[in-house]
Design a protein around this motif. Structure first.
Motif, PDB file in Angstrom:
ATOM      1  N   LYS A   1      -5.257 124.839  51.938  1.00  0.00           N
ATOM      2  CA  LYS A   1      -4.026 124.182  52.380  1.00  0.00           C
ATOM      3  C   LYS A   1      -2.806 124.972  51.856  1.00  0.00           C
ATOM      4  O   LYS A   1      -1.860 125.241  52.597  1.00  0.00           O
TER       5      LYS A   1
ATOM      6  N   GLU B   1       0.123 126.826  54.083  1.00  0.00           N
ATOM      7  CA  GLU B   1       1.536 126.450  53.966  1.00  0.00           C
ATOM      8  C   GLU B   1       2.400 127.554  53.362  1.00  0.00           C
ATOM      9  O   GLU B   1       3.527 127.765  53.780  1.00  0.00           O
ATOM     10  N   GLN B   2       1.876 128.234  52.347  1.00  0.00           N
ATOM     11  CA  GLN B   2       2.750 129.144  51.595  1.00  0.00           C
ATOM     12  C   GLN B   2       2.470 130.626  51.808  1.00  0.00           C
ATOM     13  O   GLN B   2       3.374 131.439  51.697  1.00  0.00           O
TER      14      GLN B   2
END
Ligand code: AMP
Length: 218
Positions: free
Chosen positions: A173, A177-178
């Motif tokens: 995750k 996202e990053q």
């Protein structure tokens, strides 16, 4: 050769970086390895990083940027370097850019390793590592000769705390996202080289060496 290895956890960046560093005599800078070493040695940095790592979260940018800046100043990097697992956020990529500009050098390539999500989970959950010599094995794909014992140094093999299922979910995750935004970041800078890393270690290495041979130090 100045390259960045980008890709989700478990795509094989570390394995390929180890081989490439030996073949081309360049430094491998793995922020994950540096942080794990700090945790093992119980340094202040290690103690601060441990809880983030155990959960599968990212260690704060300022900490890893400082680590990489220090490593890049090391004489072992004069022939070049492979950054494995750094940058992982856009601010880290920007900081790297600033450090390299100050040194008057630039990245040659950013290799984006790609493997299906299913394979990533299989690779990570079966991975076993030696705490002493850092050799890695896989219960199905690269088993040690004796179950649970390192082939290289005979010490017990363990599962990394962040290779447990809950931590794997968090890491993927966090990647989406990053870290995934870096694919676009480096593509816009014409540095990105997409690499299908679903084949075996030798086949991936051959493909990678062909692509990067042009950057080797003479
Ligand atoms: P790795 O061995 O690259 O999978 O890294 C293991 C863990 O170390 C990650 O899940 C993070 O907690 C931490 N870590 C490694 N590299 C970075 C980075 N560039 N930025 C932040 N955290 C990192």
């Amino acid at each position: 050769m100045r390259v960045v290895f980008l890709g989700a956890p478990g795509v094989g960046k570390g394995t390929q970086a180890d081989r490439l560093a030996v073949q081309y005599q360049v430094a491998k800078i793995s922020t994950g390895d540096l942080l794990r070493e700090a945790v093992r040695n119980r340094t202040a940095l290690g103690l601060a990083a441990k809880s983030y790592m155990d959960q599968g979260s990212l260690v704060p940018d300022s900490v890893v940027i400082g680590l990489v800046r220090e490593k890049l100043a090391d004489p072992s990097c004069v022939n070049g370097f492979i950054l494995d697992g750094f940058p992982r956020t856009v601010p880290q990529a920007e900081a790297l850019g600033t450090v390299l500009v100050a040194k008057g050098i630039a990245l040659d390539r950013v290799v984006n390793f790609q493997v299906s999500r299913e394979d990533v989970v299989r690779r990570l959950s079966g991975r076993r590592s030696c705490q002493k010599c850092q050799a890695t094995f896989h219960v199905d794909f690269a088993p040690s000769k004796m179950d649970g014992v390192c082939d290289r140094c005979g010490e017990p093999l363990v599962q990394r705390s962040d290779d447990r299922r809950e931590a794997i979910e968090t890491r993927l995750k966090v990647y989406d996202e990053q870290t995934a935004p870096l694919v676009r970041y480096y593509d816009e800078r014409r540095l990105l080289f997409p690499m299908d890393a679903s084949a075996g270690v030798d086949a991936v290495f051959q493909h990678l060496s062909q692509e990067l041979a042009q950057y080797r130090a003479i």
